[in-house]
Design a protein around this motif. Structure first.
Motif, PDB file in Angstrom:
ATOM      1  N   ARG A  52       0.835  -1.207   0.000  1.00  0.00           N
ATOM      2  CA  ARG A  52       0.000   0.000   0.000  1.00  0.00           C
ATOM      3  C   ARG A  52       0.872   1.261   0.000  1.00  0.00           C
ATOM      4  NH1 ARG A  52      -3.176  -3.752   2.914  1.00  0.00           N
ATOM      5  NH2 ARG A  52      -5.293  -3.924   2.022  1.00  0.00           N
ATOM      6  N   LEU A  53       2.072   1.178   0.601  1.00  0.00           N
ATOM      7  CA  LEU A  53       3.001   2.298   0.536  1.00  0.00           C
ATOM      8  C   LEU A  53       3.407   2.558  -0.916  1.00  0.00           C
ATOM      9  CD1 LEU A  53       4.789   4.407   1.943  1.00  0.00           C
ATOM     10  CD2 LEU A  53       6.543   2.650   2.195  1.00  0.00           C
ATOM     11  N   LYS A  54       3.613   1.477  -1.654  1.00  0.00           N
ATOM     12  CA  LYS A  54       3.945   1.608  -3.077  1.00  0.00           C
ATOM     13  C   LYS A  54       2.793   2.263  -3.836  1.00  0.00           C
ATOM     14  CE  LYS A  54       5.603  -1.152  -6.999  1.00  0.00           C
ATOM     15  NZ  LYS A  54       5.944  -2.526  -7.466  1.00  0.00           N
ATOM     16  N   ARG A  55       1.550   1.869  -3.517  1.00  0.00           N
ATOM     17  CA  ARG A  55       0.377   2.489  -4.147  1.00  0.00           C
ATOM     18  C   ARG A  55       0.293   3.974  -3.798  1.00  0.00           C
ATOM     19  NH1 ARG A  55      -4.904  -0.665  -2.563  1.00  0.00           N
ATOM     20  NH2 ARG A  55      -5.849   0.982  -3.827  1.00  0.00           N
ATOM     21  N   LEU A  56       0.567   4.290  -2.541  1.00  0.00           N
ATOM     22  CA  LEU A  56       0.522   5.682  -2.088  1.00  0.00           C
ATOM     23  C   LEU A  56       1.521   6.528  -2.863  1.00  0.00           C
ATOM     24  CD1 LEU A  56      -0.603   7.756  -0.020  1.00  0.00           C
ATOM     25  CD2 LEU A  56       1.263   7.072   1.501  1.00  0.00           C
ATOM     26  N   ARG A  57       2.723   6.007  -3.054  1.00  0.00           N
ATOM     27  CA  ARG A  57       3.761   6.730  -3.791  1.00  0.00           C
ATOM     28  C   ARG A  57       3.378   6.843  -5.266  1.00  0.00           C
ATOM     29  NH1 ARG A  57       7.726   3.655  -2.618  1.00  0.00           N
ATOM     30  NH2 ARG A  57       8.494   4.740  -0.777  1.00  0.00           N
ATOM     31  N   GLY A  58       2.817   5.757  -5.823  1.00  0.00           N
ATOM     32  CA  GLY A  58       2.426   5.775  -7.223  1.00  0.00           C
ATOM     33  C   GLY A  58       1.326   6.776  -7.512  1.00  0.00           C
ATOM     34  N   LEU A  59       0.417   6.955  -6.569  1.00  0.00           N
ATOM     35  CA  LEU A  59      -0.687   7.906  -6.722  1.00  0.00           C
ATOM     36  C   LEU A  59      -0.296   9.320  -6.304  1.00  0.00           C
ATOM     37  CD1 LEU A  59      -3.575   5.679  -5.308  1.00  0.00           C
ATOM     38  CD2 LEU A  59      -3.314   6.415  -7.695  1.00  0.00           C
ATOM     39  N   ASN A  60       0.956   9.476  -5.804  1.00  0.00           N
ATOM     40  CA  ASN A  60       1.414  10.761  -5.258  1.00  0.00           C
ATOM     41  C   ASN A  60       0.397  11.277  -4.247  1.00  0.00           C
ATOM     42  OD1 ASN A  60       3.075  12.975  -4.873  1.00  0.00           O
ATOM     43  ND2 ASN A  60       2.206  14.136  -6.581  1.00  0.00           N
ATOM     44  N   TRP A  79      -7.683   6.376   3.250  1.00  0.00           N
ATOM     45  CA  TRP A  79      -8.404   5.269   2.624  1.00  0.00           C
ATOM     46  C   TRP A  79      -7.577   3.979   2.627  1.00  0.00           C
ATOM     47  CZ3 TRP A  79     -13.376   4.983   1.723  1.00  0.00           C
ATOM     48  CH2 TRP A  79     -14.116   6.159   1.648  1.00  0.00           C
ATOM     49  N   LEU A  80      -6.278   4.108   2.419  1.00  0.00           N
ATOM     50  CA  LEU A  80      -5.422   2.913   2.448  1.00  0.00           C
ATOM     51  C   LEU A  80      -5.337   2.338   3.858  1.00  0.00           C
ATOM     52  CD1 LEU A  80      -2.526   4.022   0.063  1.00  0.00           C
ATOM     53  CD2 LEU A  80      -4.435   2.482  -0.442  1.00  0.00           C
ATOM     54  N   GLN A  81      -5.381   3.218   4.856  1.00  0.00           N
ATOM     55  CA  GLN A  81      -5.355   2.755   6.245  1.00  0.00           C
ATOM     56  C   GLN A  81      -6.628   1.976   6.592  1.00  0.00           C
ATOM     57  OE1 GLN A  81      -4.757   6.534   8.163  1.00  0.00           O
ATOM     58  NE2 GLN A  81      -2.591   6.135   8.552  1.00  0.00           N
ATOM     59  N   ASN A 123     -10.053  -4.932  -0.076  1.00  0.00           N
ATOM     60  CA  ASN A 123      -9.337  -4.377  -1.217  1.00  0.00           C
ATOM     61  C   ASN A 123     -10.261  -3.434  -1.969  1.00  0.00           C
ATOM     62  OD1 ASN A 123      -6.780  -5.771  -1.013  1.00  0.00           O
ATOM     63  ND2 ASN A 123      -7.898  -7.633  -1.548  1.00  0.00           N
ATOM     64  N   MET A 124      -9.784  -2.226  -2.188  1.00  0.00           N
ATOM     65  CA  MET A 124     -10.536  -1.217  -2.928  1.00  0.00           C
ATOM     66  C   MET A 124      -9.713  -0.796  -4.140  1.00  0.00           C
ATOM     67  SD  MET A 124     -11.820   1.138   0.279  1.00  0.00           S
ATOM     68  CE  MET A 124     -12.762   2.230  -0.761  1.00  0.00           C
TER      69      MET A 124
END
Length: 621
Positions: free
Chosen positions: A316-324, A332-334, A342-343
């Motif tokens: 999810r950290l990778k997703r957070l970085r990818g979405l800036n 939402w990730l938390q 999974n969303m």
């Protein structure tokens, strides 16, 4: 002292006088000829005393200032090009349009096409945003004041962060050589632990202009920060090897450039994880934390990697970085990790686009998934043509009233009605019919400070023009009468009075000036002037509220002048509660066990229908 007595320059004929015996004694021992000499003598004695007293205060300050090095050799050049962010392309007017102009940013003659006076564009050579100016249409052109920052190593160790204010003046005859005015206004000294001493340049004891130590040593002065500016980069690179190595400031300067480094270092002391966030490339998140004073709900004392501290996992950290992503996506990730669901990114972005945070749906998560909630909201939006936030608020109000009517709020027919607004109106009518509205007595027993808070609202928040008037209620009963008259839910729910009691939000009345006694719209506001809700009959918003919005904007700007430091602190607290409700619930270990807001303190934060204070209001504050 005689200088403090109200008498003329001469002694004869005045009510206050000196006898001949005393005057003779003064002449003998003080070497004076008349009474003015005595006053001058007293003044000189007093002046020597003050100089000695103030010298004890100012000598340590002056010693501190000696450690400040000179500005870099290219300082003026850098301020002219990068520090002052307003740049122009000057051109000579020609029929058919000028073909060439002079760019003040790159200092070159550049090609232009169809320029218009005051039109904005970009330089074809350096790509910098500019504004076109015809040389024949001005004599002198002044830019706005711009803050610029210089960070240096002091001569006795530590660093000093200096804030300057600068502007440029372009004369028609010498537009290629602007006149630059720079004045230094703030100096902040940091030791190796980033403990700071702050100084500002001002008038000391009405005697002289000099560097003065900031007296607000224990509190962060609102006036001291908030001025964004360009940061001189060259000294930062060297300081990053030692003094600033563990701050992440260099990364922020590289990425953003335009910022307030004083504010950033302050937030770094409060939230040390900010350094890791910056170095991980999460600049959007870092900007929100330092620039918007957000207290992130992930911040805690637990040890571990960045993902663990953020309350998510590596994927999810990778997703957070990818979405800036910022705090909105992080929230939402938390909740996704917390609920082990999974969303899709599209689903998360839909909620964010509509101004919704996961904690807005805590009252439904034990009954519906986020996909189901979205589908229901979209369907209700098509049928009722309301904003998503308004629908969420109506949904919350309806379920709160349904619970008060002892309906089974876990029955799908109840909690997911096909016509939400119709069921909301029916619930309002049922409560009125059964006389289940809350009473002033029970409210004051539960929230004893409510009337005390309400009593001071009119002077601070009252406002009117020829068309509209904003009034404050006199007591709790006024609010209950308003709810009964407009048939909305303010007199049927306790949450509003809980927030008033805690000074999180207040209730005000919007009226027509010609009919000040007739209820029109009910407003829920934050202490700083942010309007959370605007509701009229049956919890609706009609088209006529759009006509009142310019008046409401004017009201927001006006009350900024009336707010005290305590009000601004309350406004900041209310804003944090609105944006970070989930954190507050977890910190206070508050859980929801069925029913809307049951056992929850300050938990429902209504972000929809939000009318924020205009930017010029924040600037004035």
């Amino acid at each position: 002292m005689l200088v403090n007595l109200d008498w003329p320059e001469y002694a004869l004929g005045a009510e206050t006088y000196i006898s001949q015996v005393d005057l003779k004694m003064c002449r003998k021992y003080l070497d004076i000829s008349d009474i003015t000499g005595l006053r001058e003598y007293q003044y000189q004695v007093r002046e020597r005393q003050l100089i000695k007293r103030y010298k004890k205060i100012t000598d340590p300050w002056d010693e501190k200032m000696k450690s400040v090095p000179n500005v870099p050799k290219d300082w003026i050049k850098w301020v002219t090009k990068s520090g002052i962010r307003e740049h122009y392309i000057f051109y000579e007017y020609q029929k058919g349009g000028a073909k060439e102009g002079y760019c003040t940013h790159c200092g070159r003659n550049v090609r232009i096409q169809s320029p218009k006076y005051n039109k904005k564009g970009t330089c074809s050579s350096c790509g910098y945003p500019i504004q076109y100016k015809s040389i024949g249409k001005f004599r002198s052109l002044f830019t706005e004041w711009h803050a610029v920052y210089l960070c240096q190593r002091t001569k006795n160790g530590g660093i000093v962060l200096r804030r300057f204010m600068a502007y440029a003046c372009y004369r028609r005859e010498k537009y290629r050589v602007p006149e630059i005015s720079i004045r230094e206004t703030k100096r902040t000294f940091y030791d190796h632990r980033l403990n700071n001493e702050r100084f500002y340049y001002g008038e000391f004891k009405q005697r002289e202009c000099r560097w003065i130590k900031d007296s607000y040593a224990s509190a962060y002065d609102y006036c001291y920060c908030g001025a964004k500016g360009m940061v001189y980069p060259r000294t930062i690179y060297d300081l990053n090897k030692h003094e600033l190595k563990y701050t992440g400031l260099l990364h922020m300067v590289r990425k953003c450039g335009y910022m307030d480094p004083t504010k950033y270092l302050y937030q770094l002391n409060v939230i040390p994880i900010l350094e890791q966030i910056v170095k991980a490339g999460l600049y959007n998140l870092a900007n929100e934390i330092y620039d918007e004073w957000k207290s992130p709900e992930f911040y805690n004392e637990q040890k571990g990697g960045l993902a663990k501290i953020l309350g998510i996992d590596k994927q999810r950290l990778k997703r957070l970085r990818g979405l800036n992503g910022g705090t909105d996506i992080l929230n939402w990730l938390q909740i996704e990790k917390q609920l082990n669901i999974n969303m899709s990114d599209d689903l998360i972005c839909w909620y964010i686009k509509n101004g919704q945070s996961p904690n807005n749906f805590q009252f439904l998560l034990d009954r519906m998934s986020f996909v189901q909630i979205k589908n229901y909201l979209v369907r209700q939006q098509k049928e009722n043509h309301e904003e998503i936030g308004d629908i969420v608020n109506t949904w919350k109000d309806y379920l709160s009233m349904a619970d008060r009517l002892h309906m089974d709020v876990y029955d799908e027919i109840v909690y997911r009605p096909s016509d939400l607004y119709k069921r909301h109106e029916e619930a309002v009518c049922s409560i009125e019919k059964l006389e289940l509205s809350v009473t002033a007595t029970e409210l004051l027993e539960k929230y004893p400070f409510t009337n005390e808070v309400i009593s001071g609202l009119q002077e601070k928040y009252g406002f009117q023009d020829s068309t509209y008037t904003i009034l404050a209620p006199k007591d709790v009963e006024d609010i209950l009468k308003e709810g009964m008259y407009l048939h909305h839910c303010i007199d049927k729910k306790e949450e509003y009075f809980e927030r008033i009691n805690q000074k999180e939000t207040y209730i005000l009345f919007l009226r027509k000036t010609e009919q000040p006694d007739n209820p029109y719209y009910t407003l829920e506001i934050e202490p700083g002037g942010v309007i959370r809700q605007k509701r009229t009959e049956y919890n609706r918003q009609k088209k006529d509220i759009k006509k009142a919005e310019p008046f409401l904007r004017s009201w927001q700007l006006e009350i900024q002048k009336r707010l005290t430091k305590e009000d601004r602190q309350l406004a900041d607290r209310s804003r944090r509660l609105r944006l970070d409700t989930y954190k507050q619930m977890r910190m206070k270990q508050v859980a929801i066990h069925g029913g809307l807001y049951q056992g929850q303190l300050l938990a429902d934060v209504l972000e929809a229908d939000l009318m924020d204070v205009p930017q010029e209001g924040y600037a004035a504050a």
